[in-house]
Motif scaffolding. Structure first.
Motif, PDB file in Angstrom:
ATOM      1  N   TYR A 118      80.249  17.486 -38.276  1.00 22.08           N
ATOM      2  CA  TYR A 118      78.827  18.233 -38.022  1.00 22.08           C
ATOM      3  C   TYR A 118      78.521  18.252 -36.680  1.00 22.08           C
ATOM      4  O   TYR A 118      78.291  19.222 -35.958  1.00 22.08           O
ATOM      5  N   VAL A 119      78.503  17.070 -36.407  1.00 19.11           N
ATOM      6  CA  VAL A 119      78.097  16.578 -34.925  1.00 19.11           C
ATOM      7  C   VAL A 119      78.957  17.368 -34.052  1.00 19.11           C
ATOM      8  O   VAL A 119      78.328  17.996 -33.185  1.00 19.11           O
TER       9      VAL A 119
ATOM     10  N   ARG B  97      78.371  20.962 -33.957  1.00 18.70           N
ATOM     11  CA  ARG B  97      77.164  21.517 -33.472  1.00 18.70           C
ATOM     12  C   ARG B  97      77.043  21.374 -31.931  1.00 18.70           C
ATOM     13  O   ARG B  97      76.753  22.355 -31.130  1.00 18.70           O
ATOM     14  N   ILE B  98      77.683  20.382 -31.397  1.00 21.84           N
ATOM     15  CA  ILE B  98      77.800  20.094 -29.910  1.00 21.84           C
ATOM     16  C   ILE B  98      78.762  21.489 -29.284  1.00 21.84           C
ATOM     17  O   ILE B  98      78.289  21.951 -28.159  1.00 21.84           O
TER      18      ILE B  98
ATOM     19  N   ASP C 100      78.955  24.204 -30.429  1.00 22.55           N
ATOM     20  CA  ASP C 100      78.594  25.528 -30.411  1.00 22.55           C
ATOM     21  C   ASP C 100      77.442  25.663 -29.417  1.00 22.55           C
ATOM     22  O   ASP C 100      76.671  26.895 -29.289  1.00 22.55           O
ATOM     23  N   SER C 101      77.107  24.659 -28.707  1.00 21.65           N
ATOM     24  CA  SER C 101      75.882  24.692 -28.034  1.00 21.65           C
ATOM     25  C   SER C 101      76.133  24.687 -26.646  1.00 21.65           C
ATOM     26  O   SER C 101      77.256  25.183 -26.388  1.00 21.65           O
ATOM     27  N   PRO C 102      74.985  25.228 -25.978  1.00 27.08           N
ATOM     28  CA  PRO C 102      75.197  25.404 -24.422  1.00 27.08           C
ATOM     29  C   PRO C 102      76.052  24.333 -23.799  1.00 27.08           C
ATOM     30  O   PRO C 102      76.756  24.734 -22.705  1.00 27.08           O
ATOM     31  N   PHE C 103      75.930  22.992 -24.103  1.00 19.97           N
ATOM     32  CA  PHE C 103      76.946  22.119 -23.707  1.00 19.97           C
ATOM     33  C   PHE C 103      78.118  22.121 -24.055  1.00 19.97           C
ATOM     34  O   PHE C 103      78.930  21.884 -22.903  1.00 19.97           O
TER      35      PHE C 103
ATOM     36  N   LEU D 242      79.613  24.858 -24.488  1.00 26.13           N
ATOM     37  CA  LEU D 242      80.195  26.133 -23.800  1.00 26.13           C
ATOM     38  C   LEU D 242      80.764  25.505 -22.238  1.00 26.13           C
ATOM     39  O   LEU D 242      81.703  25.882 -21.967  1.00 26.13           O
TER      40      LEU D 242
ATOM     41  N   ARG E 139      79.342  12.505 -20.419  1.00 24.34           N
ATOM     42  CA  ARG E 139      78.476  12.389 -21.691  1.00 24.34           C
ATOM     43  C   ARG E 139      79.229  12.680 -22.810  1.00 24.34           C
ATOM     44  O   ARG E 139      78.963  12.179 -23.849  1.00 24.34           O
TER      45      ARG E 139
ATOM     46  N   GLN F  72      73.531  31.249 -18.239  1.00 23.79           N
ATOM     47  CA  GLN F  72      73.042  30.027 -19.073  1.00 23.79           C
ATOM     48  C   GLN F  72      73.030  28.972 -18.018  1.00 23.79           C
ATOM     49  O   GLN F  72      72.190  28.171 -18.064  1.00 23.79           O
TER      50      GLN F  72
ATOM     51  N   VAL G  90      72.434  20.018 -26.649  1.00 25.88           N
ATOM     52  CA  VAL G  90      73.627  19.694 -27.193  1.00 25.88           C
ATOM     53  C   VAL G  90      73.232  20.309 -28.752  1.00 25.88           C
ATOM     54  O   VAL G  90      74.127  20.064 -29.563  1.00 25.88           O
TER      55      VAL G  90
ATOM     56  N   LYS H 288      71.011  23.414 -29.875  1.00 22.72           N
ATOM     57  CA  LYS H 288      70.834  24.877 -30.060  1.00 22.72           C
ATOM     58  C   LYS H 288      72.277  25.592 -29.918  1.00 22.72           C
ATOM     59  O   LYS H 288      73.013  25.080 -29.453  1.00 22.72           O
TER      60      LYS H 288
ATOM     61  N   SER I 145      74.698  28.086 -28.731  1.00 26.32           N
ATOM     62  CA  SER I 145      74.654  28.519 -27.193  1.00 26.32           C
ATOM     63  C   SER I 145      74.589  30.055 -27.199  1.00 26.32           C
ATOM     64  O   SER I 145      74.090  30.658 -26.256  1.00 26.32           O
TER      65      SER I 145
END
Lengths: 649, 248
Positions: free
Chosen positions: A490-491, A494-495, A497-500, A502, A527, B102, B111, B113, B115
């Motif tokens: 899950y973690v 989520r990471i 799928d996040s802006p980070f 991408l 990171r 972005q 980390v 939300k 994207s």
């Protein structure tokens, strides 16, 4: 050495000591040069990090020994043995690498790892696992007077022979037509091909030369080192360290660095024997911090950035909510139903171990599959996680939550540090550095026996979840491991799928462009490496809790190789694929080991087949199968040849 | 807006950019031309921090930026495109544009939300429409035609909302018709978004037509500078081109 004659050179060293040091350093150095030279030649020309290099060195020792036994002549054996190994190298290269030179370096690394597994097992089948005795040839036995000291003749011979071979190789590359074509091909494959050069043929010859050099180093080393299947590991590490210090792909760099490492090793062995096992790593880290491109690195690191390209025409099996829930339901019920019917508690434990390896392969996918950094040192985090849980349980508290928290913290911190040291390096440098740091930790776990129990490892008993639930119970542990797996997935999901997330994928595709969009890519790499290290630590912490035991094995580089294998076996860059891969690999491992002594050979074969024919792993089987059924695809890929696309840029 | 003084870059014995004093004004389109090897791309590399100058200064909006990293220079408002498309090949067109828009979003490093749910996603959609790439939103960048790849290449530079945009042969390898259309699109978007354009171009006819000011580089140094008419009439410029092969 005759003590009464010893002459003081400096306050702390006599002339005799200095002479010994010089000759020992030279003998070791020449050997290191030979080991690394073949590796450097292969890398410089084909861009392949050959993980099987140590295995060819080992086979060289065995075959030389075999020819000595058959003919009685060491000198004949030293030529015939390595030529035979070069022949084996050619067969291995034709069957594996030569089909995938245009692919991502990740696959080069893996396929040579597969070759390593097979070659090692074959040696064990033929010669067994024991150490072989290699008698020094009569002509070279005994010592000879060199200035003030008597020095073993064989070592002098090694120095001489090594120097001749290294010089011969250099002349070959520098002045022969073969060398010219090789260097041209290394510069610009496309042009070389236009000039009518069959570059693949020369790659094969390069591989033959590289394995020949590895084998002759093995043959030369055998009389004063022991001949056993493990000897290849040491040689591989030497090759990595020497080549990284000298400059990737630079032959002259390998020579300079090999001698440097040899002399340093000889000096440290004499004056600070406690640090003996750490010389390689200390030199490597120093070199990286001072001159990361290596002593003679004229090499453009960016050119070799490890770009992972995925073939999207083979879509992975879609992961629908219904499928996930069905699988999760089955896994939740498994111990309850299984224990009453077909499964023993061993079986439940095995499935839990599969979860653990799922987490490990998942952790690797975040840096390798998503960020494009090939880590060949994930054993570090796995091992550190296991040791931290073991040490906290033994010395501080038997609460699982606290010890696991500590493991996550320590593994993440180490990973962050590794990332900080190596983030500015990309591509294969990253693989080498992570490999070396992993091996450094392995060496520590063996050497610092007061803390780690040395090679005996550490045993723990009862571990409790916050003091009341006994986690040592297999079924309880099973649910704990499952929960940790789901949480880890899950973690990671989520990471990604996040802006980070991408950003990470953008770095994988083009780090330069990501920088030009204003992102701090080094920070991003540090990171994600910390996150990945933390997940690796979770896997290791769970492992020691399940087995109630950990040892330096958890830190050994082969674990890192297996983790990469698991990731690709399942499906790199999909997060859930690697979980499947980890589970399948450890499952096969545990089951095959019951029936076959040499099961790792089978794993090597599976790895090679996967890399060659299904590089997107098990999750792509569904799509490949469908194509096969529709006749759109032969067993060797798409039925229609790929259209060759000429792009203006 | 941007000013270089004595800007010099040497690679060993080769002086790629030789003591260049270049001034780029706020208004109009500024083109940089010159024969192959004149140092045009190296000049861009210096202005954007990809290479560090051997000597000299670069001032942008009154602030010295020489020696700064590419990332810092983008933050200050200079973006660029590459002569050889450098795209995120394995990602879709939409993801390519989104990673660029972005970069200005306050949630760029989040980390947790999603994207595709943060504010800059809207900007990405708008830009794809402006570039006429919406129909390829879900196509991987490496599956695009050459022309669309060039468009996306420039799109990434636009998406970071620069004040000054350096385009290195944006129409390289495109046919006449495609090039003309592409330049039109770029001009329109730059106008709408108030972006100053600096171009490296090979197509002299086009350069003469669209530029307000032209700098001619030869062997790393500025040979001439002026409006298109002056440049076209200049004998030294003609000499420089003919000397190394027309327009190449």
């Amino acid at each position: 050495m005759i003590a009464s004659q010893s002459l003081p050179l400096l306050a702390f060293i006599s002339v005799e000591q200095a002479a010994f040091l010089l000759l020992n350093g030279l003998a070791l150095g020449v050997l290191y040069v030979l080991i690394a030279a073949g590796f450097a030649v292969i890398f410089g020309i084909t861009d392949v990090l050959n993980f099987a290099h140590g295995a060819f060195y080992m086979v060289g020792a065995y075959l030389t020994l075999a020819v000595v036994d058959a003919t009685g002549s060491f000198f004949v054996a030293l030529i015939v043995g390595p030529i035979a190994v070069a022949g084996i190298g050619v067969v291995a290269e034709r069957l594996t690498l030569s089909n995938i030179y245009d692919r991502s370096p990740l696959y080069h690394v893996l396929i040579t790892f597969g070759v390593l597994l097979i070659v090692t097992e074959l040696v064990e089948i033929v010669w067994g696992t024991g150490t072989q005795f290699f008698q020094t040839p009569e002509l070279l036995a005994g010592a000879v007077q060199v200035g003030p000291i008597a020095y073993p003749k064989y070592r002098l011979f090694t120095i001489l022979a090594g120097a001749v071979i290294a010089l011969g190789t250099w002349l070959l590359i520098r002045y022969s037509r073969f060398g010219l074509i090789l260097r041209a091909g290394a510069q610009d494959q496309a042009t070389a091909r236009l000039m009518g050069v069959n570059i693949k043929k020369y790659y094969t010859l390069t591989f033959a030369l590289g394995t020949f050099l590895a084998a002759i180093a093995g043959g030369l080393a055998s009389p004063f080192l022991s001949v056993n299947p493990e000897m290849g590991n040491g040689a591989l590490i030497i090759a990595f360290v020497v080549v990284a210090i000298g400059g990737l792909g630079s032959f002259a760099g390998a020579v300079v660095a090999g001698l440097l490492v040899g002399f340093t090793q000889a000096a440290v062995d004499t004056f600070v024997p406690a640090l003996s096992g750490f010389v390689f790593y200390i030199l490597l880290l120093a070199a990286l911090l001072i001159k990361p491109e290596g002593i003679l690195g004229d090499y453009e690191i960016r050119k070799h950035a490890a770009k992972l390209s995925y073939d999207e025409r083979i879509p992975p099996v879609p992961l629908t909510d219904r499928r996930v829930l069905a699988l999760l339901g089955a896994l939740l019920l498994l111990p309850v139903v299984g224990l009453n019917t077909v499964m023993s508690s061993y079986g439940v434990g095995l499935v839990a171990l599969m979860f653990i390896w799922g987490i490990l392969a998942l952790s690797l996918d975040t840096v390798t599959g998503y960020t494009g950094l090939i880590s060949f040192g994930h054993a570090a985090f796995y091992g550190v996680g296991s040791y931290v849980v073991a040490l906290t349980t033994l010395n501080v508290t038997n609460s699982f939550l606290l010890s696991m928290g500590a493991a996550i913290l320590v593994a993440a911190s180490i990973a962050w540090l590794v990332g900080a040291i190596s983030a500015r390096l990309s591509g294969l440098y990253f693989a080498i550095i992570t490999f070396a740091i992993g091996q450094l930790l392995y060496q520590m776990s063996v050497s610092w026996s007061g803390l780690t129990g040395g090679s005996n490892g550490l045993s723990i008993d009862r571990v409790e979840l916050l003091g009341f639930v006994d986690v040592s119970d297999t079924v309880t542990f099973y649910y704990l491991a499952l929960a940790m797996l789901v949480a880890s997935y899950y973690v990671a999901k989520r990471i990604m799928d996040s802006p980070f997330g991408l950003q990470l994928q953008a770095i994988r595709e083009s780090e330069r462009r990501t920088t030009f969009l204003g992102y701090n890519t080094n920070m991003a790499k540090r990171r994600i490496f910390a996150v990945s290290g933390a997940l690796g630590g979770v896997a290791g912490g769970l492992f020691v809790t399940l087995q109630t035991f950990t040892s330096p094995e958890t830190l050994f580089w082969v674990v890192s190789g297996d983790a990469l294998f698991a990731m690709v076996l399942g499906g790199v860059g999909t997060l859930y694929g690697p979980i499947i891969g980890g589970a399948v690999l450890i499952g096969l491992d545990q089951i095959l080991t019951i029936y076959f002594d040499h099961w790792r050979m089978l794993l090597g074969l599976i790895l090679i087949v996967i890399v060659l024919f299904a590089p997107r792993g098990l999750v792509s089987f569904y799509a490949i199968g469908a194509e096969l059924l529709r006749g759109e695809r032969g067993p060797f890929g798409s039925a229609e040849p790929e259209p060759v696309e000429e792009r203006g840029d | 807006m941007l000013e270089t003084r004595n800007l010099t870059k040497t690679f060993g014995a080769l002086t790629a950019v030789n003591s260049v004093d270049l001034t780029i004004e706020r208004e109009g389109i500024h083109s940089i031309i010159g024969p192959n090897g004149a140092g045009k791309s190296t000049l861009f590399h210096l202005l954007t921090g990809y290479h560090q100058p051997t000597e000299g200064t670069i001032r942008f909006e009154g602030e010295n930026i020489e020696g700064k990293s590419p990332r810092t220079i983008v933050d200050k408002g200079i973006s660029r495109s590459f002569q050889i498309s450098d795209l995120f090949d394995g990602l879709t067109v939409e993801e390519n544009v989104r990673i660029a828009t972005q970069s200005l979003d306050e949630n760029r490093n989040s980390v947790w939300k999603r994207s595709d749910s943060i504010d800059s996603t809207r900007k990405a959609e708008t830009l794809m429409e402006d570039l006429d790439l919406t129909e390829f939103a879900d196509t991987r960048a490496d599956a695009l035609s050459h022309g669309d790849r060039r468009k996306l290449e420039v799109g990434l530079a636009i998406a970071v909302e620069p004040d000054l945009m350096l385009l290195d042969e944006p129409t390289a390898g495109m046919g006449n018709e495609g090039s003309a259309k592409m330049v039109q699109t770029i001009r329109r978007i730059a106008d709408e978004r108030d972006i100053k354009l600096v171009l490296i171009e090979h197509d002299l006819e086009m350069v003469m037509e669209i530029s307000d000011r032209i700098t001619v580089l030869n062997r790393g140094a500025i040979l001439k500078e002026g409006d298109p008419e002056t440049i076209q009439a200049d004998e030294d410029v003609q000499e420089a081109y003919i000397g190394t092969g027309e327009g190449e």
